[in-house]
Design a protein around this motif. Structure first.
Motif, PDB file in Angstrom:
ATOM      1  N   ILE A  46       0.840  -1.187   0.000  1.00  0.00           N
ATOM      2  CA  ILE A  46       0.000   0.000   0.000  1.00  0.00           C
ATOM      3  C   ILE A  46       0.883   1.248   0.000  1.00  0.00           C
ATOM      4  O   ILE A  46       0.730   2.145  -0.840  1.00  0.00           O
ATOM      5  N   ALA A  47       1.794   1.308   0.972  1.00  0.00           N
ATOM      6  CA  ALA A  47       2.617   2.509   1.098  1.00  0.00           C
ATOM      7  C   ALA A  47       3.810   2.252   2.008  1.00  0.00           C
ATOM      8  O   ALA A  47       3.819   1.308   2.802  1.00  0.00           O
ATOM      9  N   THR A  48       4.789   3.125   1.870  1.00  0.00           N
ATOM     10  CA  THR A  48       5.929   3.182   2.777  1.00  0.00           C
ATOM     11  C   THR A  48       5.638   4.257   3.814  1.00  0.00           C
ATOM     12  O   THR A  48       5.329   5.407   3.435  1.00  0.00           O
ATOM     13  N   ALA A  49       5.722   3.901   5.070  1.00  0.00           N
ATOM     14  CA  ALA A  49       5.475   4.867   6.143  1.00  0.00           C
ATOM     15  C   ALA A  49       6.777   5.575   6.468  1.00  0.00           C
ATOM     16  O   ALA A  49       7.717   4.951   6.946  1.00  0.00           O
ATOM     17  N   ASN A  50       6.849   6.862   6.208  1.00  0.00           N
ATOM     18  CA  ASN A  50       8.060   7.651   6.412  1.00  0.00           C
ATOM     19  C   ASN A  50       7.995   8.370   7.751  1.00  0.00           C
ATOM     20  O   ASN A  50       6.991   9.019   8.060  1.00  0.00           O
ATOM     21  N   GLN A  51       9.052   8.274   8.519  1.00  0.00           N
ATOM     22  CA  GLN A  51       9.066   8.899   9.827  1.00  0.00           C
ATOM     23  C   GLN A  51       9.142  10.406   9.684  1.00  0.00           C
ATOM     24  O   GLN A  51      10.063  10.932   9.060  1.00  0.00           O
ATOM     25  N   GLY A  52       8.156  11.075  10.233  1.00  0.00           N
ATOM     26  CA  GLY A  52       8.155  12.529  10.244  1.00  0.00           C
ATOM     27  C   GLY A  52       7.723  13.195   8.956  1.00  0.00           C
ATOM     28  O   GLY A  52       7.799  14.421   8.841  1.00  0.00           O
ATOM     29  N   SER A  53       7.286  12.430   7.978  1.00  0.00           N
ATOM     30  CA  SER A  53       6.818  13.045   6.730  1.00  0.00           C
ATOM     31  C   SER A  53       5.711  12.185   6.126  1.00  0.00           C
ATOM     32  O   SER A  53       5.393  11.113   6.639  1.00  0.00           O
ATOM     33  N   GLU A  54       5.147  12.666   5.052  1.00  0.00           N
ATOM     34  CA  GLU A  54       4.019  11.973   4.436  1.00  0.00           C
ATOM     35  C   GLU A  54       4.450  10.611   3.873  1.00  0.00           C
ATOM     36  O   GLU A  54       5.560  10.464   3.366  1.00  0.00           O
ATOM     37  N   ALA A  55       3.553   9.673   3.937  1.00  0.00           N
ATOM     38  CA  ALA A  55       3.838   8.342   3.405  1.00  0.00           C
ATOM     39  C   ALA A  55       3.961   8.375   1.890  1.00  0.00           C
ATOM     40  O   ALA A  55       3.430   9.262   1.216  1.00  0.00           O
ATOM     41  N   THR A  56       4.658   7.389   1.359  1.00  0.00           N
ATOM     42  CA  THR A  56       4.820   7.231  -0.088  1.00  0.00           C
ATOM     43  C   THR A  56       3.897   6.127  -0.551  1.00  0.00           C
ATOM     44  O   THR A  56       4.091   4.959  -0.182  1.00  0.00           O
TER      45      THR A  56
END
Lengths: 116, 117
Positions: A46-56
């Motif tokens: 579904i997505a990559t969860a990025n620490q401190g920023s919006e997911a990809t």
């Protein structure tokens, strides 16, 4: 290694509602991902969860439908919004990665959602 | 984009025998990992074996070994002395490596393996 805890493990939801799945890792990890798996099928990112920023997000998945948070290196949430029966699936959190771990990703046990 | 193909949707083997699961992949990358993951009915994904693309030697983990053919982009899994507990869905997966570390796993469709007593 890393141990991943997901909550809830399963839930039955009504059409039109939203549900948030939590993912907690017992150690700091570089990468966190959310996958969807239909019963008997493969895993789709579904997505990559990025620490401190919006997911990809991957193609076919949008933030309005699957908002993701990752406030720190050990925790992430996935919300499935305005659910329909087509969202019935298993949602898996994955974490780890990095060459220091040999690239291995660890998985939670998944959250099985049934939408009526 | 990378793709992973598992051409055997289902396989079965007798206990104590050997079975080989096939996997091919397509990529233009040179630095990557390949994995086999196992998913038993309990749903927990478990890493079976990992192969770094830069290593020519095939990885082995006890009864599990791979045949990694980089030029052919082939990555098969051999299970020796099959046990009833090996019954599971097996997924072949590809991970591109970057300077920042690793990236997402791309999975094949899986092979359902049944070990018969």
């Amino acid at each position: 290694s890393a141990v991943i805890s997901q909550k809830p493990s399963r839930d039955i939801c009504q059409r039109g509602t939203s549900l948030t799945i939590q993912c907690q890792v017992d150690s700091q990890v570089t990468m966190m991902f959310w996958y969807r798996q239909q019963p008997g099928q493969s895993l789709t990112l579904i997505a990559t969860a990025n620490q401190g920023s919006e997911a990809t997000y991957e193609s076919g998945f949008v933030i309005d439908k699957f908002p993701i948070s990752r406030p720190n290196l050990t925790f992430s949430t996935l919300t499935v919004s305005n659910m329909s029966p087509e969202d019935s699936s298993i949602y898996l959190c994955s974490a780890g990665g990095g060459t220091g771990r040999g690239g291995e990703l660890f998985f939670g046990e998944g959250s099985r959602l049934t939408v009526l | 984009a990378q793709t992973v193909t598992q051409s055997q949707p289902e396989m079965s083997v007798q206990e104590a025998e050997t079975v080989t699961l096939s996997c091919t992949y397509d990529t233009s990358e040179n630095n990557y990992y390949l994995f086999w993951y196992k998913q038993p009915p309990s749903r927990q994904m478990i890493l079976v074996i990992r192969q770094e693309a830069y290593k020519q030697q095939n990885a082995t983990e006890n009864r599990f070994s791979v045949n990694f053919q980089k030029a052919a982009k082939s990555f098969s899994l051999k299970i020796s002395d099959s046990q009833l507990g090996d019954t599971a869905m097996y997924f072949c997966a590809f991970m591109k490596l970057t300077q920042g570390g690793s990236e997402k796993l791309v999975f094949g469709k899986g092979t359902k393996l049944t070990v018969n007593p």
